[in-house]
Design a protein around this motif. Sequence first.
Motif, PDB file in Angstrom:
ATOM      1  N   HIS A  22       0.823  -1.205   0.000  1.00 22.64           N
ATOM      2  CA  HIS A  22       0.000   0.000   0.000  1.00 22.64           C
ATOM      3  C   HIS A  22       0.860   1.259   0.000  1.00 22.64           C
ATOM      4  O   HIS A  22       0.546   2.253  -0.670  1.00 22.64           O
ATOM      5  CB  HIS A  22      -0.918  -0.012   1.214  1.00 22.64           C
ATOM      6  N   SER A  26      -0.522   5.205  -4.497  1.00 19.55           N
ATOM      7  CA  SER A  26      -0.772   6.649  -4.519  1.00 19.55           C
ATOM      8  C   SER A  26      -2.201   6.891  -4.048  1.00 19.55           C
ATOM      9  O   SER A  26      -3.141   6.276  -4.562  1.00 19.55           O
ATOM     10  CB  SER A  26      -0.578   7.204  -5.931  1.00 19.55           C
ATOM     11  N   PHE A  27      -2.369   7.796  -3.089  1.00 16.89           N
ATOM     12  CA  PHE A  27      -3.694   8.080  -2.543  1.00 16.89           C
ATOM     13  C   PHE A  27      -3.649   9.362  -1.724  1.00 16.89           C
ATOM     14  O   PHE A  27      -2.568   9.863  -1.364  1.00 16.89           O
ATOM     15  CB  PHE A  27      -4.197   6.915  -1.686  1.00 16.89           C
ATOM     16  N   THR A  54      -8.902   6.959   3.848  1.00 19.78           N
ATOM     17  CA  THR A  54      -8.663   7.276   2.435  1.00 19.78           C
ATOM     18  C   THR A  54      -9.779   8.137   1.863  1.00 19.78           C
ATOM     19  O   THR A  54     -10.961   7.827   2.010  1.00 19.78           O
ATOM     20  CB  THR A  54      -8.532   5.986   1.608  1.00 19.78           C
ATOM     21  N   SER A  57      -8.236   7.247  -4.055  1.00 20.48           N
ATOM     22  CA  SER A  57      -7.194   6.284  -4.394  1.00 20.48           C
ATOM     23  C   SER A  57      -6.839   6.406  -5.868  1.00 20.48           C
ATOM     24  O   SER A  57      -7.707   6.553  -6.718  1.00 20.48           O
ATOM     25  CB  SER A  57      -7.669   4.861  -4.089  1.00 20.48           C
ATOM     26  N   GLU A  59      -4.800   3.997  -7.344  1.00 15.82           N
ATOM     27  CA  GLU A  59      -4.052   2.762  -7.611  1.00 15.82           C
ATOM     28  C   GLU A  59      -4.211   2.272  -9.042  1.00 15.82           C
ATOM     29  O   GLU A  59      -3.383   1.524  -9.542  1.00 15.82           O
ATOM     30  CB  GLU A  59      -4.414   1.674  -6.615  1.00 15.82           C
ATOM     31  N   GLN A 146     -13.909   5.028  -7.943  1.00 14.22           N
ATOM     32  CA  GLN A 146     -13.838   5.003  -6.486  1.00 14.22           C
ATOM     33  C   GLN A 146     -14.998   4.147  -5.996  1.00 14.22           C
ATOM     34  O   GLN A 146     -15.980   3.954  -6.708  1.00 14.22           O
ATOM     35  CB  GLN A 146     -13.957   6.413  -5.907  1.00 14.22           C
TER      36      GLN A 146
END
Length: 199
Positions: A22, A26-27, A54, A57, A59, A146
């Motif tokens: 994790h 990137s988040f 979060t 995100s 990802e 998301q």
Amino acid sequence: MNWVERSHRESLSITRRRLAAHREGSFVALYPRTDDALQMVVPGGIPQEDLHLTLASFEHAPIGGQSADAMTRAMNELADSFTVIVAEVMGHATFNPGGPITPDEGGPYGRDEPCTVYIVTDSQQLSDLRDDVLDAVRTQLAALPQHTPWVPHVTAAHHMDARMLSYTGQVMFDRLGLTWQGRTQYFPLLGATISPYSD
């Protein structure tokens, strides 16, 4: 053996592997103030300094090689527009209970693994900040999928029984964090007195 029955040592090993992956992602996330984070830590779970909620995100975003400068400026502006966020931990839950037994069976970053979470609610600021974060993200990146509907939460551990969590009550988030390809920057919210997390 199913995932609920794993020992603290096994949960810690899995959580560390999941966390290492994790951290390379990137988040954007909110981080609880030091005292609150300390109360939310559980043995075998995510370390105090890595507990976060979060907001967006990236990802699945093709950001390889892109500079974080524009996002850094956007997050700095947002942090200067929001005061410390006061919310409520109103319960505990297991996400993805039917997920893979081992991290190796999961998808990218093990995102489908069972995880134990604190459910966070009772803050209009929390929703407003997330909307602004998503707006800022969309100006820099293509539309990103998301989870819908959004369920604000702080993950405490992976492959752990939710009955291991006990904390409920007020939680204050005093910093915004941008993790970009494994590097994290923090932005104190207005009124925050930041103290370091303990080792």
